[in-house]
Scaffold this active site. Structure first.
Site, PDB file in Angstrom:
ATOM      1  N   TYR A  15       0.489  -0.995  -0.417  1.00  0.00           N
ATOM      2  CA  TYR A  15       0.178  -0.347  -0.179  1.00  0.00           C
ATOM      3  C   TYR A  15       0.621   1.296  -0.062  1.00  0.00           C
ATOM      4  O   TYR A  15       1.683   1.265   1.153  1.00  0.00           O
ATOM      5  CB  TYR A  15      -0.821  -0.089   0.985  1.00  0.00           C
ATOM      6  N   SER A  59       1.415   5.178  -0.095  1.00  0.00           N
ATOM      7  CA  SER A  59       0.707   6.606   0.605  1.00  0.00           C
ATOM      8  C   SER A  59       1.756   7.339   0.759  1.00  0.00           C
ATOM      9  O   SER A  59       3.124   7.852   0.358  1.00  0.00           O
ATOM     10  CB  SER A  59       1.015   6.200   2.705  1.00  0.00           C
ATOM     11  N   LEU A  89      -3.678  10.221   7.941  1.00  0.00           N
ATOM     12  CA  LEU A  89      -3.975   9.316   8.269  1.00  0.00           C
ATOM     13  C   LEU A  89      -3.662   8.124   7.755  1.00  0.00           C
ATOM     14  O   LEU A  89      -3.695   6.587   8.770  1.00  0.00           O
ATOM     15  CB  LEU A  89      -5.217   8.706   8.089  1.00  0.00           C
ATOM     16  N   GLU A  90      -3.353   7.401   6.952  1.00  0.00           N
ATOM     17  CA  GLU A  90      -2.552   5.995   6.114  1.00  0.00           C
ATOM     18  C   GLU A  90      -0.870   5.330   6.799  1.00  0.00           C
ATOM     19  O   GLU A  90      -0.732   4.577   7.568  1.00  0.00           O
ATOM     20  CB  GLU A  90      -1.681   6.252   4.898  1.00  0.00           C
ATOM     21  N   LEU A  91      -0.551   7.067   7.493  1.00  0.00           N
ATOM     22  CA  LEU A  91       0.421   6.518   8.378  1.00  0.00           C
ATOM     23  C   LEU A  91       0.186   6.414   9.662  1.00  0.00           C
ATOM     24  O   LEU A  91       1.052   5.085  10.757  1.00  0.00           O
ATOM     25  CB  LEU A  91       1.848   8.006   8.255  1.00  0.00           C
TER      26      LEU A  91
END
Length: 583
Positions: free
Chosen positions: A419, A421, A492-494
């Site tokens: 994924y 980011s 948010l992804e982190l």
């Protein structure tokens, strides 16, 4: 000296014949006599300091048991002295009736009171009558006085040994020679040129002698004694030196002691090599000779007369006259027969003798050359392997993982391998879509999830983000100065990836630094987790080639693809890693 004794014996026989037969004397008066010249005395020159008195005894009378002055006078022989000055050859008779009376004769002794520089040269004493004579020469060297302490005496010093803490009376050498009729004398003593050194109770001058009551190490050294006497109305002197050494006390054992070889000592030997047997001996001080030697089967090296055997000795230590001597027996080309011989080290002094046997044992053969070569080759190979690993460690790690690693697809139920980011701007988005995604999917065969591409319209961003991150094996964070701003999708992804990694949900976070970041550019979450995360730096054109270290380093952190999968991808026209530039 042998020739001198023969001359004296022949001269004495001649005198006895003259005394027994006076007629023979009358008949030989008219015969031509030849003088026996015995050259110059071989004991070296007699030295004297200018201005001091000295005396020269005639060497013809050095053996009174063979011939003496009184018998020579009784036989009608006269003693005549001649002087040959330095640089001249003419013998001049000495005038003993000179007004200054500086040179005189007392029986067989010639006195110079005092000596001057003109007295240098040879002095010949001749014993003669009408028909026969014998003569011998003595060399006299007159030296000028020196200012230093050792130069105040021309005669070599006399060695005197005094036991430590023992006592001794020191008498000035040659003092008895000045005790002539109508003379008086006095003696002044010095230690290292100090006349005031005898004020304590341990050393004291008593009449002419110096008494050492108790000997200490500090009392060693040179002692000068100056004898002053009066004769014929003039005051004269001469100086003598005594070198005093402290030796070990007589109360300690004086027998020799062999320190090496010891009783249980074994000397390792090797056939065909040179063997050195070392013997160390303690020889306490005693008067008389002290000896140390090796014997081989009861014979010394000299008696054995074998050129393969030799010995050398050296003084290791001298302490108050006690010697520690080391003698080494060298045996060249040592053979099996030499191993069966008996080797003994012996020492002897006046008090006794000691012997110790050396035990020899053949040492086991060690393949030193082979071991050295093997060790050298091993070290060389280790160095080569270290260099190879240091340079190609990424390639070796990739090769090892491709053959022996575990494919994570068989151990979890994740949908995506990676994924990605990133910050949503044109430059980072172009790098992700055109470079990272294309290589990871098309070249390396990974399944990649990108939120903006794979999410469905109308969904909740937070729920879908958490779902995508949870269904991925790796979270690839592309770092740039704009990444991680508050309220962004990237932040948010982190957070979701770090939480999943912390809870052990089979997710690993990988940092790809697209552009350099300052210290303040790291968000709070990254600063806390930076130590545990892997950082791979993109270096622009240098990293564009698929064989660069960037792609290799990244592939090490990504999920494993087995060799058979890579072969399948290659058959389907998908090349896993090749020297290709990214455009």
């Amino acid at each position: 000296m042998v020739l001198l004794i023969k001359a004296i014996l022949s001269l004495s026989v001649f005198i006895m014949k003259v005394g027994a037969n006076p007629a023979a004397t009358q008949s030989s008066v008219h015969s031509v006599s030849q003088c026996h010249d015995w050259g110059e005395l071989g004991n070296g020159a007699v030295r004297v300091i200018e201005g001091e008195a000295t005396w020269l005894p005639c060497p013809l009378f050095s053996h009174p048991n063979v011939y003496n002055y009184s018998s020579a006078q009784a036989a009608g022989l006269n003693l005549v002295w001649y002087h040959v000055a330095s640089g001249q050859d003419l013998e001049q008779p000495i005038d003993f009736h000179h007004p200054d009376q500086r040179l005189s004769k007392e029986r067989e002794t010639l006195w110079l009171q005092p000596a001057t520089m003109e007295d240098n040269g040879q002095y010949i004493c001749m014993l003669r009558n009408r028909t026969s004579c014998a003569k011998i020469a003595v060399h006299l060297e007159v030296v000028q006085p020196k200012p230093n302490c050792e130069g105040k005496a021309a005669v070599p010093s006399t060695l005197v040994n005094v036991p430590i803490q023992g006592g001794k009376f020191l008498t000035c050498p040659d003092l008895d020679d000045v005790k002539l009729p109508n003379t008086s004398h006095s003696v002044t003593w010095y230690h290292n040129c100090d006349a005031n050194a005898f004020m304590n109770a341990d050393r004291k001058v008593e009449k002419d002698e110096l008494r050492i009551r108790q000997m200490f190490e500090m009392y060693q050294g040179l002692y000068h004694c100056v004898v002053t006497y009066e004769t014929k109305g003039r005051t004269l002197n001469f100086t003598r030196m005594i070198n005093v050494s402290a030796v070990s006390s007589d109360g300690v054992p004086k027998e020799p002691r062999i320190l090496n070889p010891a009783v249980d000592q074994i000397y390792p030997v090797k056939q065909g090599s040179e063997v050195n047997l070392t013997c160390r001996v303690m020889l306490p001080f005693t008067e008389g000779p002290r000896e140390t030697w090796w014997t081989i089967d009861g014979k010394t090296v000299e008696q054995l007369a074998d050129p393969r055997f030799s010995n050398t000795s050296r003084m290791v230590k001298v302490y108050f006259g006690d010697w520690t001597v080391e003698i080494v027996l060298k045996i060249k080309d040592f053979s099996s027969e030499d191993l069966r011989r008996e080797y003994n080290c012996s020492a002897r002094n006046r008090r006794g003798m000691a012997t110790s046997r050396a035990t020899l044992e053949e040492e086991a053969y060690l393949p030193s050359v082979e071991l050295g070569c093997g060790l050298g080759i091993t070290l060389f190979l280790m160095l080569v392997m270290f260099v190879v690993y240091h340079i190609f460690w990424l390639e070796l790690l990739l090769l090892y993982r491709s053959w022996f690693g575990t494919d994570e697809r068989s151990t979890d139920d994740k949908e995506y391998d990676i994924y990605i980011s990133y910050a949503r701007n044109s430059e980072e988005e172009q790098f992700v879509l055109l470079t990272l995604r294309r290589v990871l999917e098309n070249e390396l065969g990974y399944t990649v999830c990108i939120f903006d591409r794979d999410s469905l319209p109308g969904g909740t961003i937070t729920d879908e983000t958490l779902s995508f991150v949870g269904r991925s094996r790796r979270l690839l964070v592309v770092l740039s100065p704009g990444y991680g701003l508050e309220g962004t999708q990237a932040l948010l992804e982190l957070k979701a990836g770090l939480d999943s990694m912390a809870w052990g949900r089979h997710l690993r976070v990988i940092l790809v630094q697209y552009k350099p970041l300052g210290r303040n550019g790291w968000v709070h979450e990254l600063r806390r987790a930076r130590v545990a995360l892997v950082l791979v730096r993109w270096q622009g054109e240098k990293s564009s080639d698929l064989s660069s270290r960037f792609w290799k380093r990244l592939q090490v952190e990504l999920p494993l693809r087995r060799v058979k999968d890579l072969i399948e991808n290659k058959n389907s026209n998908t090349i896993p890693l090749q020297n290709k530039a990214i455009h």
